[in-house]
Scaffold this active site. Structure first.
Site, mmCIF file in Angstrom:
data_model
loop_
_atom_site.group_PDB
_atom_site.id
_atom_site.type_symbol
_atom_site.label_atom_id
_atom_site.label_comp_id
_atom_site.label_asym_id
_atom_site.label_seq_id
_atom_site.Cartn_x
_atom_site.Cartn_y
_atom_site.Cartn_z
ATOM 1 C CG ASP A 109 -8.207 0.551 2.987
ATOM 2 O OD1 ASP A 109 -8.999 -0.249 2.456
ATOM 3 O OD2 ASP A 109 -6.971 0.395 2.965
ATOM 4 C CE LYS B 281 -4.252 -1.831 1.880
ATOM 5 N NZ LYS B 281 -5.297 -1.794 2.861
#
Ligand code: NAP
Length: 478
Positions: free
Chosen positions: A312, A276
């Site tokens: 997210d 990420k």
């Protein structure tokens, strides 16, 4: 149209025949005679309802036949005489004793396998194989990196029928998007590393209808073995009627990912651990939440490069918002200091909660807390909070009985566990028993998939389809 071939293996003829007859979702059946103790070629072929590939792989090519070469070639010759639709013959075998295939008779699949890697002379071998004009050239190599799939593809340019397979986790794309590698069929079953059940090849990945022009998306990270994302996104593409496929892109190396994704024209990527942060650094633009957290979970590609988004944070908040939970001034305790915890802490701080972070590695929790305006606290814990969030993998399949903390050590009004497999973790189950409101990780997972789907397709995501696909996938694993 790319065909689906199911490989069947057994130790007895009775077992091989019953495995052959149990095949329902394949166009072709590969009958593996190696490993069968009482081989009877006529018995293997008699009564078949689908075309077959007869294979008798010797030990020296990664198979289980350890008898003499003459005996092995006799079995293949018999299969040819009896009219098997295909016979797989190894390029390295001395094939002079085999009958010459004539028009309409058995077609030869000339094959080469390397279970260690990609041989340096692969392109030369393919040229030599093609010079023999077999019906199909089959190349199976072990992919150590995604980029090995590119080497494989380059070794098999367009002329002549072929099957190109990269074995192992990094090679999944070659099996799941066979048209992208020019393959005339793809193998399913459980006979080789990385094989997928044929019902998933035909159903989830729609290999019969995807083409070299199909848009490709994927999930990148490592490990990906139990990712629900392919099930969710492929179900959504199918419902929306979009010619696209979504595959695992297993790698922990951002350079490997970018090289493979660009060469294969991958249009969008779901990014998971450990990529990420590394992916965020490779983007030409990122949204504000990605910039704040230093992490992306979604990439989409345009002519000028990769653009990063972080869904997210919004996906984590979605279940709280639906329930009217998570108000300014409330106390939250977040367990874990990894990628997911970063998004959770950023989300809760942005809502004005007083956020505490506990990590088993105190330095990691400390730096995360400092970067995002939270407070690090020591583990083990004793606390009384409004919201407890588990952002560690503890309690996830397969160790589903584990809990990150002893439930008597923290009292919380709401317990939110990011773990989504199982759908209700032991932590949540105990919290529910103690009277707390509970939220499982599946809602977050589905919500971020919906946001990705909408970004990539420009259409509202079919949330019910994505939710159902995730639940079905998770229940098939337990
Ligand atoms: P990660 O970056 O690897 O971080 C994991 C964190 O958990 C680290 O801080 C690690 O501690 C801690 N940890 C691991 N094992 C532990 C143990 N036995 N006891 C205590 N702490 C432990 O992983 P992640 O990406 O943040 O993901 C964490 C979990 O959230 C995973 O289960 C993931 O599937 C889930 N998740 C769910 C969603 C969703 O949509 N529901 C989204 C993202 C993530 P150290 O710092 O000491 O290594």
């Amino acid at each position: 149209m790319t065909q689906v071939c199911e490989t069947v293996t057994a130790t007895t003829m009775a077992g091989l025949r019953s495995a052959r007859d149990a095949v329902v979702s394949a166009d072709l059946v590969e009958l593996r005679l190696d490993g069968v103790t009482d081989v009877d070629v006529a018995g293997a072929l008699e009564g078949r309802t689908r075309p077959v590939i007869v294979t008798c792989r010797p030990v020296w090519e990664g198979g289980r036949f350890d008898g003499g070469e003459e005996a092995r070639l006799r079995l293949l010759a018999e299969a040819m005489r009896l009219g098997a639709e295909f016979v797989d013959v190894e390029f390295r075998a001395d094939r002079r004793s085999l009958p010459q295939p004539t028009g309409g008779a058995t077609r030869v699949v000339l094959s080469v396998h390397d279970f260690q890697g990609v041989p340096g002379d692969l392109a030369d071998r393919v040229r030599a194989m093609r010079a023999e004009q077999p019906a199909v050239v089959k190349v199976a190599v072990m992919a150590r990196r995604l980029s090995d799939c590119l080497t494989l593809r380059a070794a098999l340019p367009g002329e002549g029928a072929h099957v190109a397979i990269a074995m192992g986790a990094a090679g999944q794309i070659t099996r799941l998007w066979p048209a992208g590698f020019g393959s005339c069929w793809t193998y399913g079953g459980a006979a080789a590393p990385g094989q997928t059940p044929t019902r998933d090849l035909a159903g989830r990945y729609r290999v019969r209808t995807t083409t070299a022009a199909t848009r490709v998306y994927g999930v990148a990270g490592s490990p990906l073995g139990h990712s629900a994302s392919p099930a969710m996104h492929n179900a959504a593409f199918a419902r929306l009627g979009i010619d696209a496929v979504y595959v695992p892109l297993e790698t922990a190396d951002v350079d490997d990912l970018v090289a493979a994704a660009e060469a294969l024209s991958v249009a969008g990527i779901s990014v998971t651990a450990p990529l990420k942060q590394a992916c965020a650094k490779r983007c030409v633009s990122v949204d504000a939440l990605s910039a704040q957290t230093g992490a992306v979970n979604t990439l989409h590609r345009s002519t000028d490069g990769w653009h990063g988004r972080n869904f997210d944070v919004a996906a984590f908040l979605h279940p709280l918002d639906r329930r009217g939970l998570g108000w300014p001034g409330e106390r939250a305790l977040v367990l874990g200091a990894g990628g997911a915890a970063r998004a959770v802490v950023a989300a809760l701080v942005s809502r004005g909660l007083s956020v505490h972070v506990a990590g088993r590695t105190p330095g990691r929790a400390q730096s995360l807390a400092e970067a995002l305006g939270a407070t690090a606290v020591a583990w083990p814990l004793h606390a009384d909070v409004d919201l407890l969030v588990n952002a560690t993998p503890v309690g996830a399949w397969p160790d589903t009985r584990a809990t990150p903390i002893d439930s008597s050590s923290v009292r919380a009004r709401v317990v939110y566990d990011l773990v989504y497999n199982p759908v209700e973790s032991t932590l949540l189950n105990r919290a529910r028993g103690g009277g707390a409101a509970v939220i499982g990780g599946l809602e977050m997972l589905v919500n971020q998939a919906c946001q990705q789907c909408a970004l990539w397709t420009g259409r509202p995501a079919p949330a019910d389809v994505i939710d159902r696909a995730a639940r079905e996938f998770l229940s098939s694993m337990s």
